[in-house]
Motif scaffolding. Structure first.
Motif, PDB file in Angstrom:
ATOM      1  N   SER A   1       0.855  -1.181   0.000  1.00 33.56           N
ATOM      2  CA  SER A   1       0.000   0.000   0.000  1.00 33.56           C
ATOM      3  C   SER A   1       0.894   1.235   0.000  1.00 33.56           C
ATOM      4  O   SER A   1       2.106   1.150   0.190  1.00 33.56           O
ATOM      5  CB  SER A   1      -0.909   0.007   1.220  1.00 33.56           C
ATOM      6  OG  SER A   1      -0.170   0.385   2.357  1.00 33.56           O
ATOM      7  N   THR A   2       0.269   2.354  -0.191  1.00 27.89           N
ATOM      8  CA  THR A   2       1.027   3.606  -0.211  1.00 27.89           C
ATOM      9  C   THR A   2       1.914   3.739   1.023  1.00 27.89           C
ATOM     10  O   THR A   2       3.119   3.945   0.928  1.00 27.89           O
ATOM     11  CB  THR A   2       0.047   4.791  -0.250  1.00 27.89           C
ATOM     12  OG1 THR A   2      -0.750   4.646  -1.423  1.00 27.89           O
ATOM     13  CG2 THR A   2       0.787   6.107  -0.292  1.00 27.89           C
ATOM     14  N   ARG A   3       1.268   3.602   2.166  1.00 28.10           N
ATOM     15  CA  ARG A   3       2.004   3.843   3.397  1.00 28.10           C
ATOM     16  C   ARG A   3       3.128   2.823   3.601  1.00 28.10           C
ATOM     17  O   ARG A   3       4.220   3.166   4.018  1.00 28.10           O
ATOM     18  CB  ARG A   3       1.035   3.790   4.576  1.00 28.10           C
ATOM     19  CG  ARG A   3       1.696   3.964   5.905  1.00 28.10           C
ATOM     20  CD  ARG A   3       0.659   3.952   7.005  1.00 28.10           C
ATOM     21  NE  ARG A   3       1.313   4.120   8.282  1.00 28.10           N
ATOM     22  CZ  ARG A   3       1.522   3.123   9.129  1.00 28.10           C
ATOM     23  NH1 ARG A   3       1.129   1.912   8.819  1.00 28.10           N
ATOM     24  NH2 ARG A   3       2.109   3.338  10.273  1.00 28.10           N
TER      25      ARG A   3
ATOM     26  N   PHE B   1      -3.687   6.222  -4.442  1.00 29.44           N
ATOM     27  CA  PHE B   1      -3.903   6.872  -3.156  1.00 29.44           C
ATOM     28  C   PHE B   1      -4.865   8.040  -3.299  1.00 29.44           C
ATOM     29  O   PHE B   1      -5.633   8.349  -2.415  1.00 29.44           O
ATOM     30  CB  PHE B   1      -2.563   7.351  -2.603  1.00 29.44           C
ATOM     31  CG  PHE B   1      -2.642   7.736  -1.164  1.00 29.44           C
ATOM     32  CD1 PHE B   1      -2.784   6.756  -0.196  1.00 29.44           C
ATOM     33  CD2 PHE B   1      -2.602   9.048  -0.776  1.00 29.44           C
ATOM     34  CE1 PHE B   1      -2.868   7.088   1.129  1.00 29.44           C
ATOM     35  CE2 PHE B   1      -2.684   9.394   0.562  1.00 29.44           C
ATOM     36  CZ  PHE B   1      -2.815   8.397   1.513  1.00 29.44           C
TER      37      PHE B   1
ATOM     38  N   ASP C   1      -5.212   0.300  -0.392  1.00 26.86           N
ATOM     39  CA  ASP C   1      -5.071   1.386   0.563  1.00 26.86           C
ATOM     40  C   ASP C   1      -5.963   1.172   1.768  1.00 26.86           C
ATOM     41  O   ASP C   1      -6.875   0.360   1.764  1.00 26.86           O
ATOM     42  CB  ASP C   1      -5.363   2.720  -0.108  1.00 26.86           C
ATOM     43  CG  ASP C   1      -4.083   3.283  -0.713  1.00 26.86           C
ATOM     44  OD1 ASP C   1      -3.067   3.232   0.002  1.00 26.86           O
ATOM     45  OD2 ASP C   1      -4.099   3.728  -1.858  1.00 26.86           O
TER      46      ASP C   1
ATOM     47  N   PHE D   1      -8.216   4.834   9.086  1.00 27.47           N
ATOM     48  CA  PHE D   1      -6.964   5.275   9.705  1.00 27.47           C
ATOM     49  C   PHE D   1      -7.197   5.529  11.177  1.00 27.47           C
ATOM     50  O   PHE D   1      -8.199   6.148  11.563  1.00 27.47           O
ATOM     51  CB  PHE D   1      -6.478   6.589   9.088  1.00 27.47           C
ATOM     52  CG  PHE D   1      -5.737   6.425   7.793  1.00 27.47           C
ATOM     53  CD1 PHE D   1      -4.418   5.971   7.796  1.00 27.47           C
ATOM     54  CD2 PHE D   1      -6.326   6.731   6.584  1.00 27.47           C
ATOM     55  CE1 PHE D   1      -3.708   5.831   6.618  1.00 27.47           C
ATOM     56  CE2 PHE D   1      -5.622   6.598   5.392  1.00 27.47           C
ATOM     57  CZ  PHE D   1      -4.309   6.139   5.404  1.00 27.47           C
TER      58      PHE D   1
ATOM     59  N   LEU E   1       4.016   9.203   6.102  1.00 23.55           N
ATOM     60  CA  LEU E   1       3.681   9.417   4.694  1.00 23.55           C
ATOM     61  C   LEU E   1       4.697  10.319   4.008  1.00 23.55           C
ATOM     62  O   LEU E   1       4.437  10.882   2.960  1.00 23.55           O
ATOM     63  CB  LEU E   1       2.276  10.019   4.573  1.00 23.55           C
ATOM     64  CG  LEU E   1       1.132   9.034   4.788  1.00 23.55           C
ATOM     65  CD1 LEU E   1      -0.206   9.750   4.763  1.00 23.55           C
ATOM     66  CD2 LEU E   1       1.154   7.942   3.732  1.00 23.55           C
TER      67      LEU E   1
ATOM     68  N   ALA F   1       2.324   9.967  -4.091  1.00 21.49           N
ATOM     69  CA  ALA F   1       1.457  10.365  -2.980  1.00 21.49           C
ATOM     70  C   ALA F   1       2.275  11.055  -1.898  1.00 21.49           C
ATOM     71  O   ALA F   1       1.826  12.039  -1.302  1.00 21.49           O
ATOM     72  CB  ALA F   1       0.742   9.154  -2.408  1.00 21.49           C
TER      73      ALA F   1
ATOM     74  N   LEU G   1      -4.964  13.977   5.338  1.00 20.77           N
ATOM     75  CA  LEU G   1      -5.272  12.744   4.603  1.00 20.77           C
ATOM     76  C   LEU G   1      -6.478  12.959   3.700  1.00 20.77           C
ATOM     77  O   LEU G   1      -6.510  12.509   2.559  1.00 20.77           O
ATOM     78  CB  LEU G   1      -5.524  11.596   5.582  1.00 20.77           C
ATOM     79  CG  LEU G   1      -4.272  11.058   6.274  1.00 20.77           C
ATOM     80  CD1 LEU G   1      -4.636  10.177   7.454  1.00 20.77           C
ATOM     81  CD2 LEU G   1      -3.409  10.289   5.284  1.00 20.77           C
TER      82      LEU G   1
ATOM     83  N   SER H   1      -7.346  10.663   0.439  1.00 20.30           N
ATOM     84  CA  SER H   1      -7.405   9.296   0.946  1.00 20.30           C
ATOM     85  C   SER H   1      -8.794   8.702   0.721  1.00 20.30           C
ATOM     86  O   SER H   1      -9.801   9.382   0.827  1.00 20.30           O
ATOM     87  CB  SER H   1      -7.099   9.276   2.437  1.00 20.30           C
ATOM     88  OG  SER H   1      -7.516   8.052   2.980  1.00 20.30           O
ATOM     89  N   SER H   2      -8.807   7.421   0.402  1.00 18.85           N
ATOM     90  CA  SER H   2     -10.084   6.766   0.144  1.00 18.85           C
ATOM     91  C   SER H   2     -10.703   6.209   1.414  1.00 18.85           C
ATOM     92  O   SER H   2     -11.782   5.637   1.382  1.00 18.85           O
ATOM     93  CB  SER H   2      -9.881   5.632  -0.857  1.00 18.85           C
ATOM     94  OG  SER H   2      -8.937   4.721  -0.351  1.00 18.85           O
ATOM     95  N   ALA H   3     -10.042   6.355   2.546  1.00 18.06           N
ATOM     96  CA  ALA H   3     -10.589   5.819   3.797  1.00 18.06           C
ATOM     97  C   ALA H   3     -11.879   6.540   4.158  1.00 18.06           C
ATOM     98  O   ALA H   3     -12.043   7.716   3.885  1.00 18.06           O
ATOM     99  CB  ALA H   3      -9.573   5.972   4.919  1.00 18.06           C
TER     100      ALA H   3
END
Lengths: 441, 395
Positions: free
Chosen positions: A358-360, B23, B156, B160, B187, B218, B251, B256-258
């Motif tokens: 993943s990105t992170r 991302f 992703d 979070f 990040l 990202a 984010l 961010s897709s979260a």
């Protein structure tokens, strides 16, 4: 080992299309261990595949290492600090003479994913880890019985609150879905019945106990068979099912084979072979490692490495484990890359393969590479000698490192370098460890 | 001589990359309905907030009788109506309230309260009340399990957790996990990185290259977002909870897709010398919330975000002998954001009708959850909570 391997797993003999070359020696060590240093690679190249594989399958015992590891483990559990237990395991992975054993322990940690978040008992988490290691190459039934009857698992899956008349389905469900059969091979009624079979299992004085009085001894129908059944009987029943063999085969294939390198049929024949061999994990591992399929071109660099493999692999192949980095820091980096040891995300464990990237977690991998190259994993950056494990010679540094990491002078993803670009050792290490090829093994 | 850092200085990856990184999610996974863009942010006030000194029923004689040392002066309170006022240090929250962006639900708790931090938090985080259910999964984890797209190639994070502690149980799903983000640097690329050559050797090879370039891009976008935040002069107080919320905002800004974010503010376990400490905590919380919502507004994100703030229990009505309060039961819950109907909800507690010295339960916390799940997140609350709960007109 059976005389003839199952279909799809014919024995590897070096040939023109699959020669025993440096690339394949590296491949063997990256898949079945954490990568190897230059000296070991050269030795195995000289001695041939049989000797190299034998050494991984039957490593030399090292009582001094075991004693030291045990001392570190005792101190970690006594401290009550979970980070120290993670560091203990990292120490084992960094220094163990049996890297395959540690990789298998990781595999089973993910299969029987148990998190200390809920268990909240370092002694139990360590005991479970040792069980996974001890039975890593055993018949799968031995491993399964040992793990599900250990307090860590009983706590994790609420066995204590599962009693006659008040069944808790957690253990029964995961036993079928995750540990043995796999999803789709049973019905909800089987889960309910399995939970009743498991009633009476509990923990007394820090250990497994079967309490007859809490057990539901009525006739149960599970997977079409009707009988009075207790927990042990349930395990036997599940172990005998072909789906369980297939699940074990899939696990071993997932550990040792790359993406798309084997088909359904090869897994089925491996599963059948496992069933004939009492679900012996060691037999399965040996069958795969000695196979022609394992060394085929399409199985090279086609598996995403896990964070632990990534970090430990870099350190071991560069011989940086000789002046060990802080195992606490390495464990922390592995967690940042997405694999917090002893804290898998849920009962299903880590979703491996592409999910590692993943990105992170990719940023974490790149930052780990920088930290390693800058000496930040050691108490003092002066403690580390980055040159110690470099392949000898006077060629360009990037090329020498590439041979060490991947067994080829320049894999696809290494961009052509400008003529006047001769990075320092640290820069080269950081760069190469942040390339796509470093995530594959 | 070409160093890693030179590369970062000379190349903008955002412009160098020929595609949108995963991302920067929804833009690249186009056909997603707008509803998917809704975000829930949960703030945990950890340790049991003294609700009585947060939303103060100054009009009730019982308040002054129960609180000698801890009594807040009526003239200092931030008046909500003729009966209740906010703690004097909650100016940020009061502004949000006046602006219609804050709803206060009074008397929220659960039947047969358990005064243990651990079990009470477990109950709030699981969203269940029966012992057997408490061991299963968290309410947000179950929510994410239900919203998880089938066959999505996304790797992703679905949620979070921003903070230093372990990922809270609320976020544990059967299949979904949250990414714990301890610091912004998670990040941020420490160095630069090598240019990546396109690889078409295998599908996996090109996936990894794509993913890696996307990640590095990202990181750069994130670095830009950080700079943008400075440029737009959205300022956060320099407190831990504010910094956590500023990470959430960043984010969101970089796409961010979260859909779920979680942060916690610790320190509410105020058994002694509570007055000053508690006031500080409430100021930190309320200023951080205000800064966060203003930041979202400045960046055109505020229609997408609803915030829930809760604590595992309130304190006892009567103060103890150490100028503090012990573990109690019901307390106020805050729901904030542009999409909500601001105002005061739930019955103001009657201090002459206590149960064992505690405020009685007015609103079951699962009614608040149900409202958010059904009307904001868009999943069946009955499925997540195991039962139906009456919604509140919050949204």
């Amino acid at each position: 080992m059976n005389a003839s391997p199952p279909r799809g797993w014919q024995r590897y003999e070096p040939s023109d299309s699959a020669p025993w070359d440096l690339q394949r020696v590296v491949h063997l060590h990256r898949r079945a261990g954490f990568g190897a240093d230059w000296e070991a690679l050269q030795r195995d190249l000289d001695e041939g595949p049989d000797a190299a594989i034998d050494r991984l399958l039957n490593p030399q015992q090292d009582p001094a290492f075991e004693r030291l590891a045990a001392t570190i483990g005792d101190a970690a559990t006594a401290s009550g600090n979970p980070n120290r237990l993670k560091a203990w395991w990292v120490f084992r992975m960094l220094k163990s003479p049996d890297p395959l054993g540690e990789r298998l322990t990781l595999l089973w940690h993910n299969h029987f994913a148990t998190s200390n978040r809920k268990v909240n008992n370092l002694v139990w988490m360590r005991e479970q880890n040792d069980l996974l290691r001890r039975h890593a190459r055993a018949p799968f039934g031995d491993l399964l019985r040992a793990v599900v009857k250990h307090p860590a698992m009983l706590t994790w899956l609420d066995a204590d609150s599962n009693r006659k008349g008040r069944p808790n389905e957690n253990l029964g469900r995961e036993l079928m879905e995750l540990f043995t059969l796999g999803a789709g091979a049973y019905a909800e009624t089987d889960v309910a019945a399995a939970a009743r079979a498991l009633t009476g299992w509990t923990i007394t004085r820090q250990a497994f106990e079967f309490r007859e009085s809490r057990h539901d001894d009525s006739e149960l129908t599970i997977l079409g068979q009707t009988s009075p059944l207790d927990g042990d009987g349930l395990l036997d029943l599940l172990l005998a099912r072909p789906e369980t063999a297939r699940r074990v085969a899939n696990r071993l294939g997932g550990l040792l084979m790359g993406e798309g390198a084997i088909d359904h049929e090869a897994i089925n024949s491996l599963a059948a072979g496992l069933q004939r061999n009492g679900l012996n994990i060691g037999w399965g591992v040996e069958t795969i490692l000695r196979s022609e399929a394992f060394f085929r071109d399409d199985n090279l660099r086609t598996r995403v490495t896990s964070p632990a493999q990534h970090a430990i692999g870099a350190l071991r192949s560069l011989r940086l484990a000789d002046s060990p980095p802080s195992s606490l820091l390495v464990a922390e980096w592995i967690a940042r890359m997405g694999q917090d040891l002893f804290y898998p995300p849920n009962v299903g464990g880590w979703t491996e393969g592409r999910s590692w990237l993943s990105t992170r977690t990719l940023i974490a991998r790149a930052n780990f590479a920088s930290a390693l190259a800058e000496g930040a994993l050691w108490r003092s950056p002066d403690e580390v000698d980055l040159v110690v494990g470099l392949p000898p010679g006077s060629g360009p540094i990037v090329e020498r490192l590439s041979l060490l990491f991947w067994g080829v002078a320049a894999p696809d993803s290494v961009p052509a370098l400008a003529k006047d670009d001769e990075p320092t050792t640290a820069e080269a290490i950081a760069r190469l460890l942040s390339l796509p090829d470093s995530t594959l093994g | 001589m070409f160093t890693r850092r030179d590369f970062l200085r000379t190349t903008s990856l955002v412009t160098a990359a020929p595609f949108v990184p995963t991302f920067l999610a929804k833009t690249s996974r186009a056909a997603t309905p707008v509803a998917d863009d809704r975000v829930l942010v949960v703030i945990q006030l950890d340790g049991g907030n003294d609700g009585l000194n947060t939303v103060v029923p100054y009009g009730d004689d019982g308040y002054g009788r129960a609180r000698k040392a801890l009594r807040l002066k009526e003239s200092d309170l931030l008046r909500i109506d003729d009966h209740v006022g906010l703690h004097p240090r909650m100016k940020g929250a009061k502004q949000l309230f006046d602006d219609g962006r804050l709803a206060i639900v009074q008397g929220v708790g659960y039947p047969n309260p358990d005064r243990s931090h651990f079990s009470s938090m477990r109950i709030w985080q699981s969203g269940r009340r029966h012992d057997a259910d408490l061991e299963a999964y968290g309410w947000l984890g179950r929510t994410l399990d239900l919203t998880r797209g089938n066959g999505s190639a996304s790797v992703d994070a679905e949620a979070f957790f921003v903070g230093n502690q372990a990922t809270p149980f609320a976020l544990w799903g059967r299949r979904c996990g949250a990414t714990a983000l301890t610091e912004l640097s998670d990040l941020t690329l420490d160095g630069s990185f090598p240019p990546l050559r396109d690889s078409d050797r295998t599908d996996l090879g090109s996936f990894v290259t794509r993913q890696m370039r996307s990640a590095y891009t990202a990181a750069e976008a994130f670095a830009h977002a950080e700079q943008a935040a400075v440029a737009s002069r959205t300022s956060y107080p320099s407190t831990e909870i504010a910094s956590h919320l500023s990470v959430v905002a960043k984010l969101l800004r970089i796409g961010s897709s979260a859909r779920v974010f979680y942060a916690s503010q610790t320190g509410y376990d105020t058994h002694a010398s509570q007055l000053y400490t508690h006031g500080n905590l409430l100021r930190e919380f309320s200023d951080a919330l205000k800064a966060f919502l203003d930041d979202l507004r400045a960046n055109g994100l505020d229609e997408r975000v609803v915030v829930l703030a809760f604590s595992e229990f309130g304190r006892r009505v009567a103060e103890n002998d150490s100028k503090g309060t012990d573990h109690g039961a019901a307390g106020p819950v805050f729901v904030a954001g542009a999409p909500i109907n601001g105002g005061l909800y739930g019955k103001t507690p009657d201090l002459s009708a206590l149960i064992d010295g505690d405020l009685p339960l007015g609103v079951d916390f699962r009614s608040v959850y149900a409202t958010l799940l059904d009307q904001w997140v868009g999943v069946s609350s009955e499925e997540v909570l195991g039962e139906r709960y009456d919604p509140l007109p919050l949204i």
